[in-house]
Write a protein that holds these residues in place. Structure first.
Motif, PDB file in Angstrom:
ATOM      1  N   LEU B  51     -15.716  33.885  11.843  1.00  0.00           N
ATOM      2  CA  LEU B  51     -14.397  33.855  10.978  1.00  0.00           C
ATOM      3  C   LEU B  51     -13.521  34.292  11.999  1.00  0.00           C
ATOM      4  CD1 LEU B  51     -13.148  33.544   8.141  1.00  0.00           C
ATOM      5  CD2 LEU B  51     -14.184  35.642   7.572  1.00  0.00           C
ATOM      6  N   ILE B  52     -13.757  35.473  12.774  1.00  0.00           N
ATOM      7  CA  ILE B  52     -12.388  36.110  13.433  1.00  0.00           C
ATOM      8  C   ILE B  52     -12.204  34.978  14.634  1.00  0.00           C
ATOM      9  CG2 ILE B  52     -12.633  38.317  12.421  1.00  0.00           C
ATOM     10  CD1 ILE B  52     -13.555  38.950  15.540  1.00  0.00           C
ATOM     11  N   LYS B  53     -13.132  34.580  15.082  1.00  0.00           N
ATOM     12  CA  LYS B  53     -12.549  33.654  16.006  1.00  0.00           C
ATOM     13  C   LYS B  53     -12.010  32.449  15.613  1.00  0.00           C
ATOM     14  CE  LYS B  53     -15.939  34.933  19.728  1.00  0.00           C
ATOM     15  NZ  LYS B  53     -17.131  34.895  20.223  1.00  0.00           N
ATOM     16  N   ILE B  54     -12.259  31.904  14.602  1.00  0.00           N
ATOM     17  CA  ILE B  54     -11.655  30.849  13.807  1.00  0.00           C
ATOM     18  C   ILE B  54     -10.195  31.256  13.407  1.00  0.00           C
ATOM     19  CG2 ILE B  54     -11.239  29.402  11.708  1.00  0.00           C
ATOM     20  CD1 ILE B  54     -14.340  29.087  11.964  1.00  0.00           C
ATOM     21  N   LEU B  55     -10.066  32.581  13.040  1.00  0.00           N
ATOM     22  CA  LEU B  55      -8.770  32.954  12.963  1.00  0.00           C
ATOM     23  C   LEU B  55      -7.737  33.275  14.006  1.00  0.00           C
ATOM     24  CD1 LEU B  55      -9.441  35.425   9.904  1.00  0.00           C
ATOM     25  CD2 LEU B  55      -8.456  33.278   9.712  1.00  0.00           C
ATOM     26  N   SER B  56      -8.468  33.561  15.083  1.00  0.00           N
ATOM     27  CA  SER B  56      -7.654  33.857  16.329  1.00  0.00           C
ATOM     28  C   SER B  56      -7.619  32.592  17.400  1.00  0.00           C
ATOM     29  CB  SER B  56      -8.215  35.127  16.878  1.00  0.00           C
ATOM     30  OG  SER B  56      -9.630  34.712  17.404  1.00  0.00           O
ATOM     31  N   GLY B  57      -7.987  31.394  16.787  1.00  0.00           N
ATOM     32  CA  GLY B  57      -7.856  30.203  17.451  1.00  0.00           C
ATOM     33  C   GLY B  57      -8.721  29.961  18.470  1.00  0.00           C
ATOM     34  N   VAL B  58     -10.017  30.699  18.618  1.00  0.00           N
ATOM     35  CA  VAL B  58     -11.033  30.207  19.385  1.00  0.00           C
ATOM     36  C   VAL B  58     -11.734  29.203  19.173  1.00  0.00           C
ATOM     37  CG1 VAL B  58     -12.768  31.235  20.779  1.00  0.00           C
ATOM     38  CG2 VAL B  58     -10.926  32.861  20.422  1.00  0.00           C
ATOM     39  N   PHE B  59     -12.223  29.230  17.811  1.00  0.00           N
ATOM     40  CA  PHE B  59     -12.882  28.243  17.470  1.00  0.00           C
ATOM     41  C   PHE B  59     -11.809  27.243  16.386  1.00  0.00           C
ATOM     42  CE2 PHE B  59     -16.899  30.592  17.686  1.00  0.00           C
ATOM     43  CZ  PHE B  59     -17.105  30.332  18.850  1.00  0.00           C
ATOM     44  N   LYS B  60     -12.314  25.894  16.362  1.00  0.00           N
ATOM     45  CA  LYS B  60     -11.759  24.905  15.332  1.00  0.00           C
ATOM     46  C   LYS B  60     -12.527  25.061  14.195  1.00  0.00           C
ATOM     47  CE  LYS B  60      -8.160  22.100  16.330  1.00  0.00           C
ATOM     48  NZ  LYS B  60      -7.800  20.750  16.609  1.00  0.00           N
ATOM     49  N   PRO B  61     -12.150  25.214  12.748  1.00  0.00           N
ATOM     50  CA  PRO B  61     -13.099  25.115  11.642  1.00  0.00           C
ATOM     51  C   PRO B  61     -13.591  23.631  11.368  1.00  0.00           C
ATOM     52  CG  PRO B  61     -10.839  25.379  10.928  1.00  0.00           C
ATOM     53  CD  PRO B  61     -10.727  25.384  12.551  1.00  0.00           C
ATOM     54  N   THR B  62     -14.636  23.487  11.005  1.00  0.00           N
ATOM     55  CA  THR B  62     -15.247  21.994  10.728  1.00  0.00           C
ATOM     56  C   THR B  62     -14.533  21.631   9.473  1.00  0.00           C
ATOM     57  OG1 THR B  62     -17.162  22.790  11.568  1.00  0.00           O
ATOM     58  CG2 THR B  62     -17.254  20.733  10.403  1.00  0.00           C
ATOM     59  N   ASP B  63     -14.227  22.393   8.535  1.00  0.00           N
ATOM     60  CA  ASP B  63     -13.639  22.076   7.242  1.00  0.00           C
ATOM     61  C   ASP B  63     -12.903  23.300   6.614  1.00  0.00           C
ATOM     62  OD1 ASP B  63     -12.770  20.256   5.270  1.00  0.00           O
ATOM     63  OD2 ASP B  63     -14.576  20.290   4.193  1.00  0.00           O
ATOM     64  N   GLY B  64     -12.015  23.017   5.794  1.00  0.00           N
ATOM     65  CA  GLY B  64     -11.150  23.961   5.098  1.00  0.00           C
ATOM     66  C   GLY B  64     -10.091  24.448   5.830  1.00  0.00           C
ATOM     67  N   GLU B  65      -9.026  25.196   5.027  1.00  0.00           N
ATOM     68  CA  GLU B  65      -7.839  25.351   5.653  1.00  0.00           C
ATOM     69  C   GLU B  65      -7.612  26.853   5.891  1.00  0.00           C
ATOM     70  OE1 GLU B  65      -4.770  23.451   3.425  1.00  0.00           O
ATOM     71  OE2 GLU B  65      -5.366  24.456   1.377  1.00  0.00           O
ATOM     72  N   ILE B  66      -6.378  27.232   6.981  1.00  0.00           N
ATOM     73  CA  ILE B  66      -5.968  28.623   6.888  1.00  0.00           C
ATOM     74  C   ILE B  66      -4.326  28.497   6.733  1.00  0.00           C
ATOM     75  CG2 ILE B  66      -5.618  30.470   8.560  1.00  0.00           C
ATOM     76  CD1 ILE B  66      -7.645  28.884  10.445  1.00  0.00           C
ATOM     77  N   ILE B  67      -4.183  29.484   5.960  1.00  0.00           N
ATOM     78  CA  ILE B  67      -2.721  29.271   5.179  1.00  0.00           C
ATOM     79  C   ILE B  67      -1.950  30.648   5.712  1.00  0.00           C
ATOM     80  CG2 ILE B  67      -1.285  29.480   3.096  1.00  0.00           C
ATOM     81  CD1 ILE B  67      -3.798  27.823   1.958  1.00  0.00           C
ATOM     82  N   VAL B  68      -0.880  30.700   6.555  1.00  0.00           N
ATOM     83  CA  VAL B  68      -0.120  31.813   6.745  1.00  0.00           C
ATOM     84  C   VAL B  68       1.040  31.865   6.174  1.00  0.00           C
ATOM     85  CG1 VAL B  68       0.712  32.916   8.864  1.00  0.00           C
ATOM     86  CG2 VAL B  68      -1.393  31.823   9.050  1.00  0.00           C
ATOM     87  N   GLU B  69       1.387  32.943   5.469  1.00  0.00           N
ATOM     88  CA  GLU B  69       2.600  33.076   4.758  1.00  0.00           C
ATOM     89  C   GLU B  69       2.734  31.949   4.008  1.00  0.00           C
ATOM     90  OE1 GLU B  69       5.402  36.259   6.910  1.00  0.00           O
ATOM     91  OE2 GLU B  69       4.773  34.503   8.286  1.00  0.00           O
ATOM     92  N   GLY B  70       1.819  31.117   3.247  1.00  0.00           N
ATOM     93  CA  GLY B  70       2.135  30.158   2.499  1.00  0.00           C
ATOM     94  C   GLY B  70       2.016  28.750   3.048  1.00  0.00           C
ATOM     95  N   ARG B  71       2.102  28.581   4.405  1.00  0.00           N
ATOM     96  CA  ARG B  71       2.266  27.590   5.081  1.00  0.00           C
ATOM     97  C   ARG B  71       0.813  27.013   5.833  1.00  0.00           C
ATOM     98  NH1 ARG B  71       7.096  29.050   6.452  1.00  0.00           N
ATOM     99  NH2 ARG B  71       6.374  29.924   8.417  1.00  0.00           N
ATOM    100  N   PRO B  72       0.345  25.951   5.548  1.00  0.00           N
ATOM    101  CA  PRO B  72      -1.111  25.674   6.084  1.00  0.00           C
ATOM    102  C   PRO B  72      -0.787  25.475   7.675  1.00  0.00           C
ATOM    103  CG  PRO B  72      -0.608  24.060   4.587  1.00  0.00           C
ATOM    104  CD  PRO B  72       0.562  24.905   4.749  1.00  0.00           C
TER     105      PRO B  72
END
Lengths: 528, 262
Positions: B51-72
């Motif tokens: 999870l943290i590797k996806i959040l820090s940009g090391v891995f790309k998620p297979t599905d789902g989205e990340i929203i930072v301050e309201g923007r995907p």
């Protein structure tokens, strides 16, 4: 918990370190000690036998010629040690430096001697299948700067290639540059043999000779460009003609200088004659005293006291002498060749010939004309390296690339670019070394630079560079070069000792330095 | 504070990550508000690291989205994540122990006189900023030129955290910040986290194994097990035994005690 314990911070523990301890944690402190020891040794052992002098540096190791020769050895090593050292700080090795020197020297000499061409080989079927060459272009008479540029293209590319292979493949640089060591040395010999043979020879030589003394090509008034030595050998009438256009005050100062030298030479000769003349009398006096013949001893003493030799008359200064001296003073028409292969600080060495004996040999002539130019180039490179490593962003990147590669990458340092650049810089330093050598001695040899890569690495280690990377300073590398060069010289001045002991000494110093470096590194890492 | 915040700073919706046939994350939702410490708990292999590797940009998620301050957002590299304001402090801290505090603080982002790698460093300014930034979250550096190797583990954590904040991190991911430290230094790190929390606008995602630390410092909890969220809540909503149970991946501590007694 009492209050004094709660106000104590982690950082307070560091502050309790004494200045002596923090001085001892400097990476250069050990090497500087060894350097001072060697200075002392060289000074002490170069005092001539039987002479006592309050100035321990009056001996041959530190007279003008000694300084000139010692500094040349130190500067040459220092130049390549900078390239090797910076690369080691970034965590990589270059074993191809020595071969690179040989390659660069041969390439430069060949281009200077035969010019530069790019040819395209193709297979021709006319008159049976054979390979022919299409010459794309050919430049004859390449200038020194041109030859340096062409050589740099080859060597810097090769340095880049080695770096590229190392960062892309992840192979140890030790192996990649070991390949470079053999490849370049072989390539140098092969190409020298291929190009460098006269029609009557089947096999070529691996040396390039018969290069003109490029740095000493001068523009002689009325004769055009020619070598200094052949200008001095011109017929007397020509020499007189050259002198005609020289301003009177220049002639006056040259004449005065020549007269001064002639007087010094004459004085030295007189001195030698006096010493030689008195010697048999002194021996006779000793015999007389031993045999107890007081009258005889008294007579001889009188003779010694009144002994005089006729002073030698200084050589007459002719106009031809002045003309030749004037030709010596004409500055080079090839400033680039002179920059790399000439002398520097000539006015200072010239000036010091007058008041003191420091720059005067036993026959009254001037010892050294100046320092070799490579000393200046070393100083320039060292200052640049110091600024880059200690004061710029690039320096921080070099340290972090060698100190903790993953951390550097995580913080966005372009570690691959750092490493490749330093491989190129190492090749650059080797090429500068070769350039100085080619223009100093006007020859090139495929065997040049043999084992220099190991000397450079040794100098860096002696100067406090840690082999695992990330630690060391440019000041350390400079001191390391000094130690290596001084040791090489100092041991030859110790009477009754085999000169090769310097290698024994250096071997011990290298191991001791490596131990000390590791100790300092651990102390800084906090694991000791 | 955390309860009053309306827009989450960072949010994930149905995050899925598959490595071949292995599903590491199976639809994870995570919501982190500004100014809160969000503890991410779970056993080994629960999917915290993924999870943290996806959040820090090391891995790309297979599905789902990340929203930072309201923007995907979508991260192609760790650089993108850093630029979006997500700073990750890894266990090894990404520090070079052989060089000074200042040089580490600005590693890769040095302040120079000209914007060139060969521009001279503004050492004085960099020393000042490094000292100030570290003082803000509680550590007075005696000498910004001391090598990082001479600092304690707690001080190194502070350096790494201060660095991430100074270079624009709004979400700070701390990966087991106390695991390799002694007792006293663990407390130091917790104090540092508290100071960052008090700055008000930075969210902290704290990955830890240590339930006591999580309870001391965290405002909100998310529990992962086998790639799925098995529980979440604020510190007020969860009781002590809940936390213990959820950390063990949902097993009853009572059962465990019984098993051990047999």
């Amino acid at each position: 918990m009492n209050s004094s314990a709660s106000t104590r911070q982690e950082s307070d523990r560091l502050a309790s370190k004494s200045w002596l301890k923090s001085l001892l944690a400097r990476p250069e402190i050990g090497p500087i000690g060894v350097m001072l020891l060697l200075f002392g040794m060289l000074g002490y052992f170069s005092i001539p036998a039987g002479e006592f002098s309050l100035n321990p540096f009056a001996g041959e190791g530190f007279n003008a010629l000694g300084i000139r020769n010692n500094l040349r050895v130190i500067a040459q090593l220092g130049i390549i040690a900078l390239g090797a050292g910076l690369l080691i700080i970034a965590g990589e090795f270059d074993l191809s430096i020595g071969s690179m020197i040989g390659f660069a020297g041969a390439c430069m000499a060949m281009v200077l001697r035969w010019g530069f061409a790019i040819v395209i080989p193709y297979i021709s079927f006319e008159g049976g299948m054979h390979v022919e060459f299409f010459t794309l272009f050919y430049i004859d008479n390449v200038s020194p700067i041109g030859a340096i540029m062409i050589t740099m293209c080859f060597t810097l590319f090769f340095g880049w290639l080695q770096g590229f292979i190392v960062v892309r493949s992840g192979l140890p640089s030790f192996i990649v540059t070991l390949g470079g060591l053999f490849f370049l040395r072989g390539l140098t010999e092969v190409s020298l043999r291929a190009f460098n043979h006269r029609p009557d020879q089947t096999k070529g030589a691996t040396t390039v000779t018969e290069l003109p003394d490029i740095k000493n090509i001068i523009d002689v008034p009325g004769h055009g460009e020619m070598e200094r030595e052949s200008a001095k050998a011109l017929p007397e009438a020509d020499l007189m003609a050259i002198l005609k256009d020289v301003p009177a005050d220049t002639i006056a100062s040259i004449t005065e200088r020549l007269q001064y030298t002639a007087q010094r030479v004459a004085d030295a000769k007189t001195q030698i004659m006096a010493t030689k003349g008195v010697k048999p009398l002194e021996r006779a006096l000793e015999n007389a005293i031993e045999s107890g013949n007081e009258t005889m001893a008294e007579t001889i003493r009188n003779k010694i006291d009144t002994f005089v030799v006729n002073p030698v008359v200084p050589k007459e200064i002719t106009d031809i002498d002045v003309a030749r001296a004037y030709i010596d003073s004409i500055s080079s028409a090839r400033p680039i060749a002179n920059f790399f292969g000439g002398d520097i600080l000539e006015p200072i060495f010239d000036f010091l010939y007058f008041p003191v004996d420091w720059n005067t040999n036993n026959f009254g002539n001037q010892f050294a004309p100046g320092l070799y130019s490579c000393v200046m180039i070393w100083v320039i490179l060292a200052i640049l390296c110091y600024v880059v490593l200690s004061r710029t962003q690039a320096g921080n990147w070099i340290y972090s690339t060698g100190g903790n590669l993953q951390a550097a990458k995580a913080n966005g340092v372009p570690t691959d670019r750092v490493k490749i650049s330093l491989f190129v810089f190492s090749a650059f330093c080797a090429t500068i070394f070769a350039t100085c050598q080619v223009f100093e001695v006007n020859t090139a040899d495929a065997a040049k630079g043999n084992l220099k890569e190991l000397e450079a690495i040794a100098a860096a280690v002696i100067g406090g560079i840690v082999m695992t990377g990330g630690f060391g300073t440019v000041v350390g590398i400079i001191v390391g070069a000094f130690i290596f060069g001084l040791a090489k010289e100092a041991f030859f001045y110790i009477p009754g000792i085999d000169g090769s002991f310097y290698r024994v000494f250096l071997g011990l110093v290298i191991i001791a330095s490596a131990l000390l470096n590791e100790n300092i590194r651990k102390r800084i890492m906090g694991t000791l | 504070m955390a309860d009053n915040a309306t827009t989450p700073l960072i949010e994930t919706r149905g995050l899925v990550k598959k490595f071949g046939s292995f599903t590491a994350l199976n639809g994870v939702d995570l919501t982190v508000y500004p100014g809160e410490v969000h503890a991410l708990l779970g056993d080994n292999g629960a999917g915290k690291s993924t999870l943290i590797k996806i959040l820090s940009g090391v891995f790309k998620p297979t599905d789902g989205e990340i929203i930072v301050e309201g923007r995907p957002v979508s991260f192609a590299s760790p650089r993108d994540a850093t630029n979006a304001g997500i700073g990750t402090v890894y266990q090894d801290l990404a520090l070079n122990a052989l060089t000074s505090v200042t040089r580490n603080f600005f590693l890769g982002r040095e302040i120079t006189h000209f914007s060139s790698p060969f521009g001279l460093l503004k050492m004085g300014e960099m020393d000042r900023i490094a000292t100030e930034e570290m003082a803000k979250i509680g550590i007075n550096v005696a000498d910004p030129n001391q090598p990082v190797g001479t600092m304690s583990g707690g001080q190194r954590q502070t350096l790494a955290i201060a660095r991430a904040i100074y270079f624009g991190a709004k979400v700070l991911i701390l990966d087991e910040p106390t695991s390799a430290l002694g007792q006293k230094q663990q407390m130091e790190v917790l104090k540092t986290i508290r100071k960052v929390q008090k700055l008000g606008d930075i969210a902290i995602i704290l990955i830890t194994h240590n339930e006591i630390h999580a309870r001391l410092i965290a405002d909100r909890f998310t529990f992962l097990s086998l790639g799925e969220v098995i529980g979440r809540g604020t510190s007020k909503e969860l009781e002590g035994d809940d936390i213990k149970r959820l950390m063990a991946g949902g097993a009853e501590i009572g059962d465990l005690a019984k098993e051990l007694a047999d």
